[in-house]
Scaffold this active site. Structure first.
Site, PDB file in Angstrom:
ATOM      1  N   CYS A 112      -1.505   0.781   7.238  1.00 12.24           N
ATOM      2  CA  CYS A 112      -3.211   0.594   7.421  1.00 12.24           C
ATOM      3  C   CYS A 112      -3.337  -0.683   6.664  1.00 12.24           C
ATOM      4  O   CYS A 112      -3.671  -1.674   7.272  1.00 12.24           O
ATOM      5  CB  CYS A 112      -3.762   1.806   7.063  1.00 12.24           C
ATOM      6  SG  CYS A 112      -3.423   3.078   8.057  1.00 12.24           S
ATOM      7  N   ARG A 113      -3.672  -0.817   5.349  1.00 10.09           N
ATOM      8  CA  ARG A 113      -3.858  -1.724   4.670  1.00 10.09           C
ATOM      9  C   ARG A 113      -3.090  -2.865   4.437  1.00 10.09           C
ATOM     10  O   ARG A 113      -3.491  -3.890   4.742  1.00 10.09           O
ATOM     11  CB  ARG A 113      -4.408  -1.145   3.111  1.00 10.09           C
ATOM     12  CG  ARG A 113      -5.586  -0.333   3.057  1.00 10.09           C
ATOM     13  CD  ARG A 113      -5.486   0.474   1.904  1.00 10.09           C
ATOM     14  NE  ARG A 113      -4.534   1.278   1.665  1.00 10.09           N
ATOM     15  CZ  ARG A 113      -4.207   2.190   0.582  1.00 10.09           C
ATOM     16  NH1 ARG A 113      -5.313   2.056  -0.449  1.00 10.09           N
ATOM     17  NH2 ARG A 113      -3.266   2.895   0.509  1.00 10.09           N
TER      18      ARG A 113
ATOM     19  N   CYS B 135       0.738  -0.966   0.107  1.00  7.36           N
ATOM     20  CA  CYS B 135       0.078   0.183   0.101  1.00  7.36           C
ATOM     21  C   CYS B 135       0.725   1.133   0.040  1.00  7.36           C
ATOM     22  O   CYS B 135       2.150   0.917  -0.457  1.00  7.36           O
ATOM     23  CB  CYS B 135      -0.871  -0.061   1.088  1.00  7.36           C
ATOM     24  SG  CYS B 135      -0.445  -0.099   2.827  1.00  7.36           S
TER      25      CYS B 135
ATOM     26  N   ASP C  69      -7.706   3.982   0.958  1.00  6.43           N
ATOM     27  CA  ASP C  69      -7.113   4.287   1.993  1.00  6.43           C
ATOM     28  C   ASP C  69      -7.984   4.786   3.079  1.00  6.43           C
ATOM     29  O   ASP C  69      -8.497   5.835   3.025  1.00  6.43           O
ATOM     30  CB  ASP C  69      -5.997   5.626   1.626  1.00  6.43           C
ATOM     31  CG  ASP C  69      -5.015   5.895   2.718  1.00  6.43           C
ATOM     32  OD1 ASP C  69      -4.979   5.191   3.750  1.00  6.43           O
ATOM     33  OD2 ASP C  69      -4.160   6.780   2.178  1.00  6.43           O
TER      34      ASP C  69
ATOM     35  N   ASN D 140       2.352   1.535   4.285  1.00  2.39           N
ATOM     36  CA  ASN D 140       2.437   0.335   4.870  1.00  2.39           C
ATOM     37  C   ASN D 140       2.189   0.155   6.622  1.00  2.39           C
ATOM     38  O   ASN D 140       2.938  -0.302   7.269  1.00  2.39           O
ATOM     39  CB  ASN D 140       3.875  -0.302   4.663  1.00  2.39           C
ATOM     40  CG  ASN D 140       4.353  -1.765   5.285  1.00  2.39           C
ATOM     41  OD1 ASN D 140       5.504  -2.032   5.688  1.00  2.39           O
ATOM     42  ND2 ASN D 140       3.579  -2.674   5.144  1.00  2.39           N
TER      43      ASN D 140
HETATM   44  P1  4NP Z   1      -1.720   2.838   4.145  1.00  2.48           P
HETATM   45  O1  4NP Z   1      -2.248   4.177   4.595  1.00  2.48           O
HETATM   46  O2  4NP Z   1      -1.065   3.087   2.606  1.00  2.48           O
HETATM   47  O3  4NP Z   1      -3.083   1.814   3.978  1.00  2.48           O
HETATM   48  O4  4NP Z   1      -0.738   2.365   4.957  1.00  2.48           O
HETATM   49  C1  4NP Z   1      -1.682   5.326   4.868  1.00  2.48           C
HETATM   50  C2  4NP Z   1      -0.967   5.347   5.879  1.00  2.48           C
HETATM   51  C3  4NP Z   1      -0.273   6.773   5.871  1.00  2.48           C
HETATM   52  C4  4NP Z   1      -0.286   7.767   4.930  1.00  2.48           C
HETATM   53  C5  4NP Z   1      -1.333   7.441   4.033  1.00  2.48           C
HETATM   54  C6  4NP Z   1      -1.832   6.468   3.904  1.00  2.48           C
HETATM   55  N1  4NP Z   1       0.180   9.004   5.389  1.00  2.48           N
HETATM   56  O5  4NP Z   1       0.045  10.029   4.380  1.00  2.48           O
HETATM   57  O6  4NP Z   1       1.129   9.002   6.064  1.00  2.48           O
END
Ligand code: 4NP
Length: 154
Positions: A15-16, A10, A125, A13
């Site tokens: 959340c998803r 993702c 996201d 790294n």
């Molecule tokens: P992920 O979610 O891609 O599912 O881990 C996010 C986590 C952090 C951020 C964006 C998306 N961020 O902008 O810090």
């Protein structure tokens, strides 16, 4: 038999993809499958998953609290057999590091569940969302991983 190696990707790294890593790992035999996750951006290198991802995993019996974020690198194309991305930005960023058709063919959208032709179904996201968004993210991941694991076990 050769171990099958799967990478979930993702953006951050946290959340998803760590949730997808934990969920798929819980469904597959550890000797036959290696599961990992990475982000296309380095905002959170070394961080634990987002508290809400840890929380929702825990609600469903999946412990991802010990995972640490890392960045996707081009060597991952060699290390992994399947690379699952969550959205079109991940897909574009991962493919920008590929230099062969063989590498490109390893990349799938998680929510496409290995179906062909590729639909590029996106898992949004949940970072700026609330607990409800994390629950729906978890449920979408679980449904996709159930289909993927049953296909890969054959
Ligand atoms: P992920 O979610 O891609 O599912 O881990 C996010 C986590 C952090 C951020 C964006 C998306 N961020 O902008 O810090």
């Amino acid at each position: 038999m050769k171990q099958i190696r799967i990478l979930m990707v993702c953006l951050g790294n946290i959340c998803r993809s760590p949730l997808a890593e934990g969920v798929l790992r819980s469904m597959l035999d550890k000797n036959s499958f290696l599961i990992d996750s990475a982000g296309t951006a380095g905002y959170h290198i070394g961080d634990s998953p987002d508290k809400r991802s840890i929380w929702v995993g825990k609600q469903y019996g999946i412990d991802i609290s010990s995972l640490k974020a890392r960045v996707f690198v081009k060597e991952d194309f060699e290390r992994f057999d399947y690379i699952f991305v969550m959205d079109k930005n991940n897909y574009r960023d991962v493919l920008s590091l590929s230099n062969s058709q063989e590498h490109k063919e390893k990349v799938f959208f998680l929510l496409d569940k290995l179906n062909t032709p590729m639909e590029m179904k996106e898992l949004p996201d949940p970072y700026y969302g609330d607990e409800k968004d994390f629950i729906s993210t978890y449920l979408a991941i679980k449904e996709a991983c159930e289909v993927i694991s049953s296909k890969l076990k054959i």
